[in-house]
Design a protein around this motif. Structure first.
Motif, PDB file in Angstrom:
ATOM      1  N   ARG A   7       0.821  -1.216   0.000  1.00 47.25           N
ATOM      2  CA  ARG A   7       0.000   0.000   0.000  1.00 47.25           C
ATOM      3  C   ARG A   7       0.849   1.257   0.000  1.00 47.25           C
ATOM      4  NH1 ARG A   7      -3.454  -0.935   5.118  1.00 47.25           N
ATOM      5  NH2 ARG A   7      -1.430  -1.793   5.701  1.00 47.25           N
ATOM      6  N   SER A   8       1.923   1.220   0.785  1.00 49.77           N
ATOM      7  CA  SER A   8       2.814   2.380   0.847  1.00 49.77           C
ATOM      8  C   SER A   8       4.120   1.968   1.499  1.00 49.77           C
ATOM      9  CB  SER A   8       2.168   3.492   1.681  1.00 49.77           C
ATOM     10  OG  SER A   8       3.054   4.596   1.797  1.00 49.77           O
ATOM     11  N   ASP A   9       5.163   2.777   1.289  1.00 52.12           N
ATOM     12  CA  ASP A   9       6.418   2.547   2.015  1.00 52.12           C
ATOM     13  C   ASP A   9       6.313   3.028   3.466  1.00 52.12           C
ATOM     14  OD1 ASP A   9       6.276   5.176   1.205  1.00 52.12           O
ATOM     15  OD2 ASP A   9       8.155   5.163   0.061  1.00 52.12           O
ATOM     16  N   THR A  10       5.207   3.689   3.804  1.00 52.41           N
ATOM     17  CA  THR A  10       5.017   4.121   5.203  1.00 52.41           C
ATOM     18  C   THR A  10       4.762   2.937   6.130  1.00 52.41           C
ATOM     19  OG1 THR A  10       2.659   4.431   4.819  1.00 52.41           O
ATOM     20  CG2 THR A  10       4.062   6.372   4.590  1.00 52.41           C
ATOM     21  N   GLU A 301      -7.234 -11.486  -0.216  1.00 45.23           N
ATOM     22  CA  GLU A 301      -7.434 -12.876   0.232  1.00 45.23           C
ATOM     23  C   GLU A 301      -6.149 -13.684   0.152  1.00 45.23           C
ATOM     24  OE1 GLU A 301     -10.563 -15.048  -1.806  1.00 45.23           O
ATOM     25  OE2 GLU A 301     -11.926 -13.357  -1.385  1.00 45.23           O
ATOM     26  N   ARG A 302      -5.262 -13.257  -0.740  1.00 44.20           N
ATOM     27  CA  ARG A 302      -3.973 -13.949  -0.901  1.00 44.20           C
ATOM     28  C   ARG A 302      -2.835 -13.261  -0.146  1.00 44.20           C
ATOM     29  NH1 ARG A 302      -7.607 -14.847  -4.041  1.00 44.20           N
ATOM     30  NH2 ARG A 302      -7.887 -16.862  -5.080  1.00 44.20           N
ATOM     31  N   GLY A 303      -3.215 -12.366   0.765  1.00 45.82           N
ATOM     32  CA  GLY A 303      -2.200 -11.723   1.607  1.00 45.82           C
ATOM     33  C   GLY A 303      -1.423 -10.618   0.909  1.00 45.82           C
ATOM     34  N   ILE A 304      -2.024 -10.050  -0.149  1.00 45.34           N
ATOM     35  CA  ILE A 304      -1.338  -8.974  -0.886  1.00 45.34           C
ATOM     36  C   ILE A 304      -2.186  -7.711  -0.783  1.00 45.34           C
ATOM     37  CG2 ILE A 304      -0.553  -8.208  -3.165  1.00 45.34           C
ATOM     38  CD1 ILE A 304      -0.357 -11.294  -3.848  1.00 45.34           C
ATOM     39  N   LEU A 305      -1.611  -6.665  -0.237  1.00 47.12           N
ATOM     40  CA  LEU A 305      -2.341  -5.410  -0.076  1.00 47.12           C
ATOM     41  C   LEU A 305      -1.799  -4.379  -1.051  1.00 47.12           C
ATOM     42  CD1 LEU A 305      -2.445  -5.198   3.844  1.00 47.12           C
ATOM     43  CD2 LEU A 305      -4.105  -6.259   2.297  1.00 47.12           C
ATOM     44  N   VAL A 306      -2.727  -3.734  -1.791  1.00 47.43           N
ATOM     45  CA  VAL A 306      -2.327  -2.661  -2.710  1.00 47.43           C
ATOM     46  C   VAL A 306      -3.145  -1.422  -2.365  1.00 47.43           C
ATOM     47  CG1 VAL A 306      -1.702  -4.269  -4.550  1.00 47.43           C
ATOM     48  CG2 VAL A 306      -4.015  -3.314  -4.505  1.00 47.43           C
ATOM     49  N   GLY A 307      -2.652  -0.256  -2.805  1.00 46.92           N
ATOM     50  CA  GLY A 307      -3.315   0.997  -2.440  1.00 46.92           C
ATOM     51  C   GLY A 307      -3.742   1.798  -3.648  1.00 46.92           C
ATOM     52  N   GLY A 308      -3.941   3.101  -3.415  1.00 49.14           N
ATOM     53  CA  GLY A 308      -4.285   4.027  -4.495  1.00 49.14           C
ATOM     54  C   GLY A 308      -5.683   4.584  -4.376  1.00 49.14           C
ATOM     55  N   TYR A 309      -5.829   5.835  -4.804  1.00 53.13           N
ATOM     56  CA  TYR A 309      -7.142   6.486  -4.885  1.00 53.13           C
ATOM     57  C   TYR A 309      -7.552   6.503  -6.351  1.00 53.13           C
ATOM     58  CZ  TYR A 309      -6.109   8.420  -0.240  1.00 53.13           C
ATOM     59  OH  TYR A 309      -5.795   8.588   1.079  1.00 53.13           O
ATOM     60  N   GLY A 310      -8.546   5.696  -6.724  1.00 58.28           N
ATOM     61  CA  GLY A 310      -9.019   5.701  -8.108  1.00 58.28           C
ATOM     62  C   GLY A 310      -8.032   5.093  -9.101  1.00 58.28           C
ATOM     63  N   SER A 311      -6.983   4.483  -8.595  1.00 52.30           N
ATOM     64  CA  SER A 311      -6.046   3.733  -9.445  1.00 52.30           C
ATOM     65  C   SER A 311      -5.475   2.657  -8.535  1.00 52.30           C
ATOM     66  CB  SER A 311      -4.923   4.638  -9.965  1.00 52.30           C
ATOM     67  OG  SER A 311      -4.094   5.019  -8.888  1.00 52.30           O
ATOM     68  N   ILE A 312      -4.593   1.843  -9.066  1.00 55.48           N
ATOM     69  CA  ILE A 312      -3.960   0.838  -8.210  1.00 55.48           C
ATOM     70  C   ILE A 312      -2.501   1.224  -8.059  1.00 55.48           C
ATOM     71  CG2 ILE A 312      -3.368  -1.614  -8.008  1.00 55.48           C
ATOM     72  CD1 ILE A 312      -6.120  -2.147  -8.612  1.00 55.48           C
ATOM     73  N   ARG A 313      -2.090   1.439  -6.824  1.00 60.92           N
ATOM     74  CA  ARG A 313      -0.718   1.866  -6.567  1.00 60.92           C
ATOM     75  C   ARG A 313      -0.019   0.829  -5.710  1.00 60.92           C
ATOM     76  NH1 ARG A 313       1.337   6.882  -2.794  1.00 60.92           N
ATOM     77  NH2 ARG A 313       1.043   5.281  -1.188  1.00 60.92           N
ATOM     78  N   MET A 314       1.197   0.507  -6.105  1.00 60.95           N
ATOM     79  CA  MET A 314       2.017  -0.401  -5.296  1.00 60.95           C
ATOM     80  C   MET A 314       3.357   0.270  -5.015  1.00 60.95           C
ATOM     81  SD  MET A 314       0.984  -3.841  -7.289  1.00 60.95           S
ATOM     82  CE  MET A 314       0.471  -2.830  -8.658  1.00 60.95           C
ATOM     83  N   VAL A 315       3.780   0.191  -3.768  1.00 59.13           N
ATOM     84  CA  VAL A 315       5.024   0.844  -3.362  1.00 59.13           C
ATOM     85  C   VAL A 315       5.923  -0.201  -2.707  1.00 59.13           C
ATOM     86  CG1 VAL A 315       6.005   2.798  -2.109  1.00 59.13           C
ATOM     87  CG2 VAL A 315       3.611   2.890  -2.840  1.00 59.13           C
ATOM     88  N   THR A 316       7.147  -0.302  -3.186  1.00 61.94           N
ATOM     89  CA  THR A 316       8.082  -1.268  -2.603  1.00 61.94           C
ATOM     90  C   THR A 316       8.871  -0.606  -1.463  1.00 61.94           C
ATOM     91  OG1 THR A 316       9.736  -0.711  -4.272  1.00 61.94           O
ATOM     92  CG2 THR A 316       8.302  -2.599  -4.730  1.00 61.94           C
ATOM     93  N   HIS A 317       9.333  -1.429  -0.539  1.00 64.48           N
ATOM     94  CA  HIS A 317      10.040  -0.925   0.639  1.00 64.48           C
ATOM     95  C   HIS A 317      10.816  -2.075   1.271  1.00 64.48           C
ATOM     96  CE1 HIS A 317       6.833  -2.790   3.051  1.00 64.48           C
ATOM     97  NE2 HIS A 317       5.990  -2.279   2.154  1.00 64.48           N
TER      98      HIS A 317
END
Ligand SMILES: *Cc1c(COP(=O)(O)O)cnc(C)c1O
Length: 341
Positions: A7-10, A301-317
């Protein structure tokens, strides 16, 4: 199950080294200026960015807020990106608390603001208008790195037009690492910069504001006014010190992971990715908007969380492992295969 939280590097967790250092950090009352660890962090941040002084601040939002309040008076205005964090995602703080009006402009595709558009937005000295005082840039902007030449031009433009220049550099270290330059090569172009310690750098809390000594003194006052005076803050400042000292170069790994993720996802027909915009640790994915919510739920359901407002955002950390990437790509593939069946 190991959650792959993109979801975020935070969401990055402090490392054991950081936690151990925090446990034994020397502390004092920072409102009296007596916390040696806060002072050491501020000195390091100032030195790295080539500025006279630095101020440790609880959040990036407060950092940008007190920077704007320090540059501008009530009735002044700052020019800022329409999608900029400082304008859109900080509750309108400068307007709410400082009577400072934003003048938002659309970002160009590369995350810059166009000088012709800025020039046209600068108000003449006339009682009708707010006084345009400040230009705010963002780097990285949605993961994109501002060219060094552009930032040099922005400094010249600001000088010629009597504006101060502030950088929302929440992820400016990602930009510096991507360009292979010390952070100073970026911050030197700005009067002030806010830098997050709690994103890719992995500290649990905190940002630093850097700039000239007199400016930081003003910002210190505004931090107090905003309720940001902290006492034995060395406990958290120590984590920031470890972050600046040891975790900057590591960002390159996050960039590599993001690139492999983007390249894997780009093979999926239903997905649109602008690979050129994947320059640091962020991947934005476009697909049929009706698929967004089902896709997010399927991944979750597969343990993967992604983020974004109105799009799909993925942030690596730091907590995203290289091994996680094929799992994420496969989950996306399985989702779209299940939709087509
Ligand atoms: C995260 C972020 C900030 C500051 O956010 P906080 O959550 O308050 O620390 C500012 N600007 C940008 C671009 C950001 O991504």
């Amino acid at each position: 199950m190991h959650t792959i939280d993109l979801r975020s590097d935070t969401v990055s967790q402090p490392t054991p080294t950081m936690r151990n250092a925090m446990a034994v950090a020397q502390v004092g009352d920072d409102v009296y200026g007596e916390d040696p660890t806060v002072n050491r962090l501020q000195a390091l941040a100032a030195e790295m960015t080539g500025k006279e002084a630095a101020l440790f601040v609880p959040s990036g939002t407060m950092c940008n807020l007190i920077a704007i309040l320090s540059h501008c008076q009530r009735g002044d205005e700052y020019v800022v990106g329409q999608q900029a964090h400082t304008y859109k995602y900080e509750g309108g703080g400068a307007a709410v608390l400082g009577g400072v009006q934003p003048q938002p402009l659309d970002f160009e595709a590369d995350g810059t603001l166009d000088f012709v558009e800025i020039k046209a937005a600068i108000k003449p000295a006339d009682a009708h208008f707010a006084r345009t005082r400040l230009l705010c840039l963002e780097n990285t902007q949605a993961g994109k790195v501002l060219p060094l030449g552009y930032q040099a031009q922005a400094a010249e433009f600001a000088r010629e037009n009597g504006l101060a220049l502030h950088l929302d550099g929440a992820r400016a270290f990602n930009a510096a690492v991507a360009q292979g330059v010390p952070i100073e090569e970026i911050t030197r172009h700005y009067d002030s910069a806010s830098l997050c310690l709690s994103k890719g750098l992995g500290a649990p809390v905190g940002s630093v504001l850097v700039g000239p000594k007199a400016f930081i003194e003003t910002a210190h006052r505004w931090r107090k006014v905003c309720g940001g005076g902290m006492r034995q803050a060395g406990i958290i400042a120590e984590a920031g010190y470890v972050a600046l000292g040891y975790q900057v170069e590591r960002l390159a790994m996050d960039h590599g992971t993001a690139r492999r993720l983007a390249e894997g996802l780009a093979e999926i027909e239903e997905i649109n990715i602008d690979l050129e915009s994947v320059q640091t640790n962020m991947v934005f994915v476009d697909c049929d908007p009706r698929r967004h919510e089902p896709l997010k739920a399927y991944l979750k359901e597969r343990g993967i969380l992604v983020g974004g407002y109105g799009s799909i955002r993925m942030v690596t950390h730091i907590d995203i492992l290289p091994l996680d990437i094929p799992k994420v790509v496969d989950a996306f593939k399985e989702f779209f295969a299940s939709q087509n069946g």
